[in-house]
Scaffold this motif. Structure first.
Motif, short mmCIF file in Angstrom:
data_model
loop_
_atom_site.label_atom_id
_atom_site.label_comp_id
_atom_site.label_asym_id
_atom_site.label_seq_id
_atom_site.Cartn_x
_atom_site.Cartn_y
_atom_site.Cartn_z
N PRO A 84 0.83 -1.21 0.00
CA PRO A 84 0.00 0.00 0.00
C PRO A 84 0.87 1.26 0.00
CG PRO A 84 -0.88 -1.60 1.52
CD PRO A 84 0.46 -2.13 1.06
N THR A 85 0.57 2.14 -0.94
CA THR A 85 1.38 3.35 -1.12
C THR A 85 0.48 4.58 -1.16
OG1 THR A 85 3.06 2.10 -2.32
CG2 THR A 85 3.05 4.49 -2.64
N THR A 86 0.78 5.50 -0.27
CA THR A 86 0.07 6.77 -0.19
C THR A 86 0.87 7.80 -0.95
OG1 THR A 86 -0.80 6.16 1.98
CG2 THR A 86 -0.78 8.52 1.43
N ILE A 87 0.19 8.62 -1.73
CA ILE A 87 0.87 9.66 -2.49
C ILE A 87 0.38 11.02 -2.01
CG2 ILE A 87 1.26 10.63 -4.80
CD1 ILE A 87 0.91 7.80 -5.93
N VAL A 88 1.33 11.92 -1.81
CA VAL A 88 1.02 13.30 -1.41
C VAL A 88 0.93 14.13 -2.69
CG1 VAL A 88 1.78 15.31 -0.08
CG2 VAL A 88 2.24 12.99 0.78
N TYR A 89 -0.24 14.73 -2.91
CA TYR A 89 -0.53 15.49 -4.12
C TYR A 89 -0.63 16.97 -3.81
CZ TYR A 89 -2.02 10.95 -6.00
OH TYR A 89 -2.08 9.65 -6.41
N ASP A 90 -0.28 17.79 -4.80
CA ASP A 90 -0.49 19.24 -4.73
C ASP A 90 -1.95 19.56 -5.04
OD1 ASP A 90 2.22 19.75 -4.27
OD2 ASP A 90 2.67 20.14 -6.39
N ALA A 101 -2.49 20.15 4.21
CA ALA A 101 -1.25 20.62 4.83
C ALA A 101 -0.99 22.08 4.48
CB ALA A 101 -0.08 19.74 4.36
N ASP A 102 -0.11 22.70 5.25
CA ASP A 102 0.22 24.12 5.04
C ASP A 102 0.74 24.41 3.64
OD1 ASP A 102 -0.58 24.69 7.61
OD2 ASP A 102 1.45 24.65 8.45
N ASP A 103 1.37 23.42 3.00
CA ASP A 103 1.90 23.62 1.65
C ASP A 103 0.88 23.27 0.56
OD1 ASP A 103 1.92 20.86 1.93
OD2 ASP A 103 4.01 20.62 1.29
N ASN A 104 -0.42 23.21 0.94
CA ASN A 104 -1.52 22.93 0.03
C ASN A 104 -1.39 21.55 -0.63
OD1 ASN A 104 -4.05 23.61 -1.06
ND2 ASN A 104 -3.11 24.31 -2.96
#
Length: 186
Positions: A84-90, A101-104
């Motif tokens: 399982p892999t979570t991806i952080v997106y803009d 998050a603070d960086d949107n």
């Protein structure tokens, strides 16, 4: 399973919290579009809301509804991942502001667990997925390790046992729209 999905959908729709098995560890969940529900998760975990939580979606189409622009490489990572892999997106959209998050950015994983896929598909919105522990404490590897504070703090506990649970948190990869790729957690 149908009874659990029905009850969870009701609880989520009413801003409540659920405790449920995911493809990684037992999770605390809520409607990821409801800021009041998200606040309840932060309060239960005794966690600072500046530390973002992960969301689960049921498929690519749902992912695309909540992210401005999904980088093409995300689909390759999702297809090729062996765990399982979570991806952080803009640039998330339609998500509770206190999940962003603070960086949107927002961390999202497409659920691979059958129960989670059915639940999210039935609910038709992303749900929060955060480990079932107080912030700073060890992540419980199984249901019996979940503290009474967490058990008593949720509105519903799913009766199903996990199918192919990994018993460790997902990998986390940050994909920026400028092409930057960074591994946050292996």
């Amino acid at each position: 399973m149908q009874e659990d999905i029905k009850k969870c959908t009701e609880i989520l729709a009413n801003g409540g919290l659920i405790l449920y098995p995911t493809d990684t560890v037992w999770g605390i969940g809520c409607d990821a579009t409801n800021p009041e529900a998200v606040k309840k998760v932060y309060d239960l975990k005794q966690r600072n809301d500046s530390k973002a939580l992960i969301c689960l979606v049921s498929n690519d189409a749902m992912l695309e509804r909540y992210i401005e622009e999904v980088p093409d490489v995300a689909y390759d990572i999702i297809d090729l991942a062996t765990k399982p892999t979570t991806i952080v997106y803009d640039n998330p959209k339609g998500i509770a502001k206190n999940l962003i998050a603070d960086d949107n950015t927002i961390a999202i994983r497409i659920a691979s667990d059958k129960f989670c896929k059915y639940l999210i598909g039935n609910f038709k919105k992303p749900i929060v997925s955060t480990s079932a522990n107080i912030s700073g404490e060890n992540t419980p590897e199984n249901y019996t390790e979940i503290s009474d504070v967490i058990l008593k703090g949720v509105d519903y506990i799913v009766s199903l046992q996990p199918e192919n649970q990994i018993k460790s948190p997902s990998s986390i990869i940050k994909l920026s729209n400028d092409g930057t790729v960074r591994v946050i957690r292996k």
